[in-house]
Design a protein around this motif. Sequence first.
Motif, short mmCIF file in Angstrom:
data_model
loop_
_atom_site.label_atom_id
_atom_site.label_comp_id
_atom_site.label_asym_id
_atom_site.label_seq_id
_atom_site.Cartn_x
_atom_site.Cartn_y
_atom_site.Cartn_z
N LEU A 1 0.77 1.75 11.41
CA LEU A 1 1.40 2.48 10.31
C LEU A 1 2.14 3.67 10.87
CD1 LEU A 1 1.62 2.96 7.17
CD2 LEU A 1 -0.48 4.31 7.37
N GLU A 2 3.30 3.98 10.29
CA GLU A 2 4.02 5.21 10.58
C GLU A 2 3.98 6.08 9.34
OE1 GLU A 2 7.90 4.78 12.25
OE2 GLU A 2 7.32 3.09 13.53
N ILE A 3 3.37 7.24 9.45
CA ILE A 3 3.27 8.18 8.34
C ILE A 3 4.39 9.20 8.52
CG2 ILE A 3 1.79 9.78 7.10
CD1 ILE A 3 -0.61 8.41 8.53
N LYS A 4 5.31 9.25 7.57
CA LYS A 4 6.51 10.06 7.69
C LYS A 4 6.38 11.39 6.93
CE LYS A 4 9.14 7.16 10.01
NZ LYS A 4 9.69 7.53 11.34
N PHE A 5 7.00 12.42 7.49
CA PHE A 5 6.95 13.76 6.91
C PHE A 5 8.36 14.33 6.78
CE2 PHE A 5 2.92 12.88 8.82
CZ PHE A 5 2.00 13.43 7.93
N PHE B 1 5.51 15.66 18.05
CA PHE B 1 6.05 17.00 17.84
C PHE B 1 7.51 16.96 17.39
CE2 PHE B 1 8.05 20.97 19.24
CZ PHE B 1 7.26 21.87 18.58
N ASN B 2 8.29 16.01 17.87
CA ASN B 2 9.71 15.97 17.49
C ASN B 2 10.08 14.72 16.72
OD1 ASN B 2 9.35 14.22 19.58
ND2 ASN B 2 11.09 14.91 20.81
N GLY B 3 9.08 14.02 16.18
CA GLY B 3 9.36 12.72 15.59
C GLY B 3 9.15 12.59 14.10
N ALA B 4 8.72 13.68 13.40
CA ALA B 4 8.49 13.65 11.95
C ALA B 4 7.49 12.57 11.54
CB ALA B 4 9.81 13.45 11.20
N THR B 5 6.62 12.18 12.46
CA THR B 5 5.79 11.00 12.25
C THR B 5 4.40 11.19 12.84
OG1 THR B 5 7.73 9.55 12.36
CG2 THR B 5 5.61 8.52 12.76
N ILE B 6 3.41 10.59 12.17
CA ILE B 6 2.12 10.31 12.78
C ILE B 6 2.00 8.80 12.89
CG2 ILE B 6 -0.38 10.27 12.38
CD1 ILE B 6 -0.23 13.07 11.37
N PHE B 7 1.69 8.33 14.09
CA PHE B 7 1.48 6.91 14.32
C PHE B 7 0.00 6.58 14.21
CE2 PHE B 7 5.40 7.65 16.80
CZ PHE B 7 6.22 6.66 16.25
N LYS B 8 -0.33 5.61 13.36
CA LYS B 8 -1.67 5.04 13.35
C LYS B 8 -1.67 3.89 14.34
CE LYS B 8 -5.07 2.74 10.34
NZ LYS B 8 -5.35 2.27 8.95
N VAL B 9 -2.54 3.98 15.35
CA VAL B 9 -2.48 3.07 16.49
C VAL B 9 -3.83 2.39 16.71
CG1 VAL B 9 -2.07 2.92 18.99
CG2 VAL B 9 -0.74 4.53 17.60
N MET C 1 0.86 -1.18 0.00
CA MET C 1 0.00 0.00 0.00
C MET C 1 0.90 1.23 0.00
SD MET C 1 -1.40 0.41 3.91
CE MET C 1 -1.94 2.08 3.56
N SER C 2 0.41 2.31 -0.52
CA SER C 2 1.23 3.52 -0.55
C SER C 2 0.38 4.70 -0.14
CB SER C 2 1.79 3.75 -1.95
OG SER C 2 0.76 3.97 -2.88
N TYR C 3 1.05 5.68 0.43
CA TYR C 3 0.38 6.94 0.72
C TYR C 3 1.24 8.06 0.17
CZ TYR C 3 3.64 7.29 4.70
OH TYR C 3 4.77 7.34 5.48
#
Length: 325
Positions: free
Chosen positions: A268-272, A251-259, A23-25
């Motif tokens: 999922l880890e969504i990276k920015f 805030f300091n992780g460049a990430t949103i965690f889907k939990v 899958m891709s985002y």
Amino acid sequence: MLTSIRFLPLTIALTGALFGLTMSYKVEPLPDSYAGLGEGPHWDVATQSLYYVDLEAGKLLRYDFKQNKVYKTQIEGESFAAFVLPIEGKPQEFAVGCARRVVIVNWDGVSPVAKVVRTLFEVQPEMDKNRLNDAKADPRGRFFGGTMRYIGDEFEFRHGELYKWEAGGQVSIVKGDVGISNGLAWDEKAKKFYYIDTTDYEVKSYDYDFETGVSSNPKVIFNLRKTSPKDHLLPDGLTIDTEGNLYVATFNGATIFKVNPNTGKVLLEIKFPTKQITSAAFGGPNLDILYVTTAAKFDQPAPAGTTYKVTGLNATGYPGAYLKA
């Protein structure tokens, strides 16, 4: 200026453990969407717009989906705008957190200046080193939001509180001993309320009575502590999808965690391309686009402060709830 830099879309492919599924985002910046401390994304179905704030500049922003354009306004006489909540039945009125006051701001969504028309309530009037932070309306239109210390060390001075307010009533304290009152989300199917105090490095769930607005039985369901305090990830804003999964901004992780809140597992880890991820909200015509705010605090380089859209997540969320005022 950040607006003169062209950012390329960030596409990430993820390979699943089952059936070799891929899958891709895609992470893409919204045009001219910079906010020094972007926060409080709220999807408004009626206008097909994403409202959010530039917190320490006292500004409101509106991304118009159809126009693919961001409008910005300065709240006259105010230096803080902690959140923006559209008022039910009043399309040009918004509840905004200005210092320790929750005020009603009149804005047509286009004009460069907006005005405060009245104050709903004030909290901690004697605590001049505190300010309001994140807030939302629950699915019944009640206000929930809290405070934090913004002068001094908020990790040491836990002088914040979480509040509830209903139209026609008085503001009440839901929780004391708060460092940085932050992300909030509700799940009507599971009868849960989720809450983040950033200085606890964790997400808590509560049993929630949607008829009374009373929460009980706190439980830690996601922990971002690491082996060393300097490595702790800071949970910030929060949203939820229709399957009950949480999206936790770091805030300091460049990430949103889907939990998954039932197991605490990261799905999922969504990276920015920037570190300070502040909050997220689902939106778009099909509520399947994740809009994400970021910050450019402490001299973070571009593209810090950009607001993003994430597509291809194969998930849908809920629109922002209107505040009943």
